[in-house]
Each structure stands twice: as C-alpha cells, then as structure tokens.
Design an enzyme around this catalytic site. Sequence first.
Site, PDB file in Angstrom:
ATOM      1  N   THR A 265       0.829  -1.212   0.000  1.00 25.57           N
ATOM      2  CA  THR A 265       0.000   0.000   0.000  1.00 25.57           C
ATOM      3  C   THR A 265       0.864   1.263   0.000  1.00 25.57           C
ATOM      4  O   THR A 265       0.718   2.124  -0.877  1.00 25.57           O
ATOM      5  CB  THR A 265      -0.930  -0.005   1.239  1.00 25.57           C
ATOM      6  OG1 THR A 265      -1.645  -1.228   1.228  1.00 25.57           O
ATOM      7  CG2 THR A 265      -1.889   1.161   1.222  1.00 25.57           C
ATOM      8  N   VAL A 266       1.782   1.361   0.967  1.00 30.34           N
ATOM      9  CA  VAL A 266       2.590   2.591   1.049  1.00 30.34           C
ATOM     10  C   VAL A 266       3.572   2.652  -0.126  1.00 30.34           C
ATOM     11  O   VAL A 266       3.766   3.714  -0.735  1.00 30.34           O
ATOM     12  CB  VAL A 266       3.329   2.689   2.404  1.00 30.34           C
ATOM     13  CG1 VAL A 266       4.177   3.955   2.469  1.00 30.34           C
ATOM     14  CG2 VAL A 266       2.338   2.669   3.560  1.00 30.34           C
TER      15      VAL A 266
ATOM     16  N   ASP B 195       0.332  -0.205  18.626  1.00 32.07           N
ATOM     17  CA  ASP B 195       0.792   0.694  17.568  1.00 32.07           C
ATOM     18  C   ASP B 195       1.087   2.085  18.149  1.00 32.07           C
ATOM     19  O   ASP B 195       2.165   2.658  17.931  1.00 32.07           O
ATOM     20  CB  ASP B 195      -0.298   0.757  16.480  1.00 32.07           C
ATOM     21  CG  ASP B 195       0.007   1.749  15.383  1.00 32.07           C
ATOM     22  OD1 ASP B 195       0.756   1.397  14.468  1.00 32.07           O
ATOM     23  OD2 ASP B 195      -0.514   2.887  15.448  1.00 32.07           O
TER      24      ASP B 195
ATOM     25  N   VAL C 274       5.549   8.007  12.469  1.00 32.35           N
ATOM     26  CA  VAL C 274       4.590   8.511  13.471  1.00 32.35           C
ATOM     27  C   VAL C 274       3.694   9.556  12.809  1.00 32.35           C
ATOM     28  O   VAL C 274       4.181  10.484  12.163  1.00 32.35           O
ATOM     29  CB  VAL C 274       5.312   9.176  14.671  1.00 32.35           C
ATOM     30  CG1 VAL C 274       4.291   9.662  15.698  1.00 32.35           C
ATOM     31  CG2 VAL C 274       6.290   8.217  15.316  1.00 32.35           C
TER      32      VAL C 274
ATOM     33  N   GLU D 261      -7.506  -3.486  10.435  1.00 26.67           N
ATOM     34  CA  GLU D 261      -6.964  -4.723   9.863  1.00 26.67           C
ATOM     35  C   GLU D 261      -7.871  -5.898  10.218  1.00 26.67           C
ATOM     36  O   GLU D 261      -8.621  -5.829  11.194  1.00 26.67           O
ATOM     37  CB  GLU D 261      -5.579  -5.011  10.472  1.00 26.67           C
ATOM     38  CG  GLU D 261      -4.586  -3.891  10.353  1.00 26.67           C
ATOM     39  CD  GLU D 261      -3.848  -3.890   9.034  1.00 26.67           C
ATOM     40  OE1 GLU D 261      -3.944  -4.900   8.312  1.00 26.67           O
ATOM     41  OE2 GLU D 261      -3.214  -2.874   8.718  1.00 26.67           O
TER      42      GLU D 261
ATOM     43  N   GLY E  56      -2.781   5.893   6.005  1.00 29.31           N
ATOM     44  CA  GLY E  56      -3.266   5.839   4.623  1.00 29.31           C
ATOM     45  C   GLY E  56      -2.135   5.931   3.629  1.00 29.31           C
ATOM     46  O   GLY E  56      -1.064   6.472   3.912  1.00 29.31           O
TER      47      GLY E  56
ATOM     48  N   LYS F  49       4.715   4.342  18.647  1.00 31.64           N
ATOM     49  CA  LYS F  49       4.835   5.720  18.160  1.00 31.64           C
ATOM     50  C   LYS F  49       5.210   6.684  19.289  1.00 31.64           C
ATOM     51  O   LYS F  49       6.045   7.574  19.088  1.00 31.64           O
ATOM     52  CB  LYS F  49       3.525   6.145  17.494  1.00 31.64           C
ATOM     53  CG  LYS F  49       3.274   5.389  16.174  1.00 31.64           C
ATOM     54  CD  LYS F  49       1.862   5.605  15.679  1.00 31.64           C
ATOM     55  CE  LYS F  49       1.603   4.943  14.336  1.00 31.64           C
ATOM     56  NZ  LYS F  49       0.181   4.941  13.969  1.00 31.64           N
TER      57      LYS F  49
ATOM     58  N   ILE G  33       1.534  13.684   8.908  1.00 30.87           N
ATOM     59  CA  ILE G  33       1.716  14.887   9.757  1.00 30.87           C
ATOM     60  C   ILE G  33       3.205  15.094  10.030  1.00 30.87           C
ATOM     61  O   ILE G  33       3.870  14.183  10.513  1.00 30.87           O
ATOM     62  CB  ILE G  33       1.001  14.723  11.125  1.00 30.87           C
ATOM     63  CG1 ILE G  33      -0.466  14.372  10.939  1.00 30.87           C
ATOM     64  CG2 ILE G  33       1.179  15.961  11.989  1.00 30.87           C
ATOM     65  CD1 ILE G  33      -1.167  13.996  12.243  1.00 30.87           C
TER      66      ILE G  33
HETATM   67  N1  HSE Z   1      -3.037   1.293  11.873  1.00 30.22           N
HETATM   68  C1  HSE Z   1      -2.338   2.531  11.972  1.00 30.22           C
HETATM   69  C2  HSE Z   1      -3.331   3.611  12.384  1.00 30.22           C
HETATM   70  C3  HSE Z   1      -1.681   2.838  10.673  1.00 30.22           C
HETATM   71  O1  HSE Z   1      -4.533   3.354  12.369  1.00 30.22           O
HETATM   72  O2  HSE Z   1      -2.949   4.702  12.746  1.00 30.22           O
HETATM   73  C4  HSE Z   1      -0.682   3.942  10.711  1.00 30.22           C
HETATM   74  O3  HSE Z   1       0.425   3.639  11.498  1.00 30.22           O
END
Ligand code: HSE
Length: 403
Positions: A11-12, A196, A127, A185, A297, A200, A131
């Site tokens: 994706t990225v 997650d 992170v 996911e 995204g 960060k 942004i």
């Molecule tokens: N699953 C993460 C989120 C993706 O929803 O922020 C970006 O790191």
Amino acid sequence: MINIALLGYGTVGSGVVEVLKTNQVSINKKAGDELNLKYVLDLRDFPGDPIQEKIVHDYEVIVNDPEIKIVIEVMGGVEPAYTFVKQALMNGKSVCTSNKELVAKHGAELLQIAKEKNINFLFEASVGGGIPIIRPLNSSLTADEIDEITGILNGTTNYILSKMADEGLDFDTVLKDAQEKGYAERNPEADVEGYDACRKIAILSSLAFGQQVDYEDIYTEGITKISAEDIRYAKKMGRAIKLLASSKKVDNSFYAMVAPVMVASTHPLYSVNNVFNAIFAHGNVLGDVMFYGSGAGKLPTASAVVADAVDAAKHLDQNIVTFWSSNKLELSDIKNSKKRFFVRIHDDEVKAEEVEKAFEYVELIDAGIVGEIGFVTEVLTEAEFAAKAEQVEGIINYIRLED
Ligand code: HSE
C-alpha cells in the site's frame, strides 16, 4: 540524477511510486536534482504494471549497486527490514522509512550508523503518517526543552471511538464496520490493544527527551473494554473518550502511558475525530503547540516518506544531527502519576456507602443507566486509586480523566 530503491510495493510502496510520479517536477525542483526510482524490491511480480521493469527479488542487487544513494523502506515489521536497512546504511546509502516497529526498536543504533557514515536515517512517516512531527521535533523545536507530548496516534482506534460516540454503538459493531471500510486490519490487535500507539509514543519520547525509551516499558491499555455506556457517561460529563499516548517530564521523572482517557471539551485533542491524528506538545519556552492531519493511509504516509527522500537528496553527504542517544531513559512507575478517575460500579443498597467510605470525596454522575453508579474521584495517584478500588466490589470499568 539521484538513484533511489524502494523496498516493498504494498500500500505505502505503491503510494510512494504514485507521489513520485504525480509531483515529479516539483519534487525534483525541491530536491535540487532528479530523483530516479531505479529498483523496487518485492517478492511478487506485477505483470502489466509499468513497475514490473523495476522489480527485483534479490536485495543484493540494490545494496551492492553504488549508483543507489537512497533506499526507501516501507515493508514494515522488524525483519528483514532491520537487516536490509542496516546493510544499506553500512554501504553508505541514506534510508527513509515508515516502519515504526523498526524505528522504535533500532532507531538509536541506525541513527548512529548514519552519523558515522555521514548520511541520513529519516523516519517522518513512522509517526502520524503525513503529519510533520519528527522533523519539527528534530529541527524546529530545538530551542525548547519538551516536557510533554500527548497524541492521538492511531487512526483506527480514533475512528472506532468517534463512531461509537456519534452513533451510540458498541465496540464490536464499530470494529466490524471499520474492518469492512478498510480502517481496521483483519487482525486488529496492534491497533485496538494500543501497541501501535505505544511504539509511536516511544519514538516521539526518545526524540523529545534525547534518550532511548523502550516501548516495552510503557504502560499500555487499549480500547477493547470501552463500552457504549462509558461513552454515555462521557457525553453526560461533556467529555470525549480518546486513546491518548502520552509522555511527560514531571520534575526529574519521566512518565509514559497509552490508555483511553476522558478528555474535557477544553482539551486540545477533544475535537480530533475519525481517522485523524494529532500531536500536542509543550515546550518550556514555546508553551503549547499542536500538529493535526492524516495519520495513516497510502498517500499521506507516502507524502512523508517522499519528503524524507527529498531531504536525504539535499543532504547526500551531510548527516542531519538527530538527538537520540542509545542510553536508556528509565521511566518512572506510573503508580506515582496523578489523575482523576471515572468509575462505574454495579449498584446495590450498600454500594453508595462503600464508595463513600473508600473514596471519601466523589462526584456522582447520572447518565440514566439503571443498576449502576458512576462517579469521578478527586485527584489520586495510580497507587492510591488501586488501593481504594480494591475496597469496593463490583467495579465495571474505570477510565482516567484529563482536563
Ligand atoms: N493502523 C495505523 C493507524 C496505521 O490506524 O494509525 C498507521 O500507522
């Protein structure tokens, strides 16, 4: 011409190719040279896709090609990303990555190698997606001692909590909806359990305080226990429940935590809704500052990765100093950190007395839910709260408050 290799065409990765193509002219102007994507590493083939002619399956081709000056890593996960990134840096290639697991675990070491080689290891996209927050911390807020960073750092959980609040739905229903819309996911554990956000805030804390903050040391709670009833109470109190990732310096102690928090309507993060992220920071001379935008995204994340590639191109033989020592920062036990707590408890005749006896002063909250009492405590340390909570039976849930 500066040759680039891309590791990962998911994706990225496909976003990176799209951004490079869409904004090719302006990107090259800003980089001061032409950025040429020479290779894309992926296990798969993409017949019919113009990218196929750049696809390689063997990393050795990339890491041993002296023409490659910048490697963009967007594979995710610690291995083989760590091995590939380390080899690239050792071979004098700057690396840009969106990989928060890699940066949280090995950031200090990889930065050190980049410094020794006079090249760069850049990770803006790890992170807050699109942004800008890593570069501001590293390059803009350098006159300040940062004493707080608090963020909504996970789009999935912010979407779930926003939708639960907007539509009065329960967690499981909204999670399913988020999965159908591609905001969560199929295995949502890393997001909904707070892992997650934890990685960060570990990265942001390491940068803000200049020392390695191990994510394993950060107290982490997810949002799976948050119910539609909790949100009814929050609304009654004029608050919103947000998954906050926070690190603070109080006197000479450092605290870090990821947990759902009832934030007041005056709090800068109260209005950050849906998949958006925001990061609030406080500096000792600047005061408050906040960054807001698309935290995840394909294109927002790719935008940050490509911006790093531009920066790397502008500093090909010059290391951009990044203040992140591998010396571990010892976090203080959160049992000493202070907050007010909202508590829900099953109601029966003796409960009100038990609550009063244990907590002395409480503010009762009536959200019209039968069979239970909701109340807010005075400011307590985590340890004081735990001791008092032990004295009353039937606690349904408790949530910390932030004003
Ligand atoms: N699953 C993460 C989120 C993706 O929803 O922020 C970006 O790191």
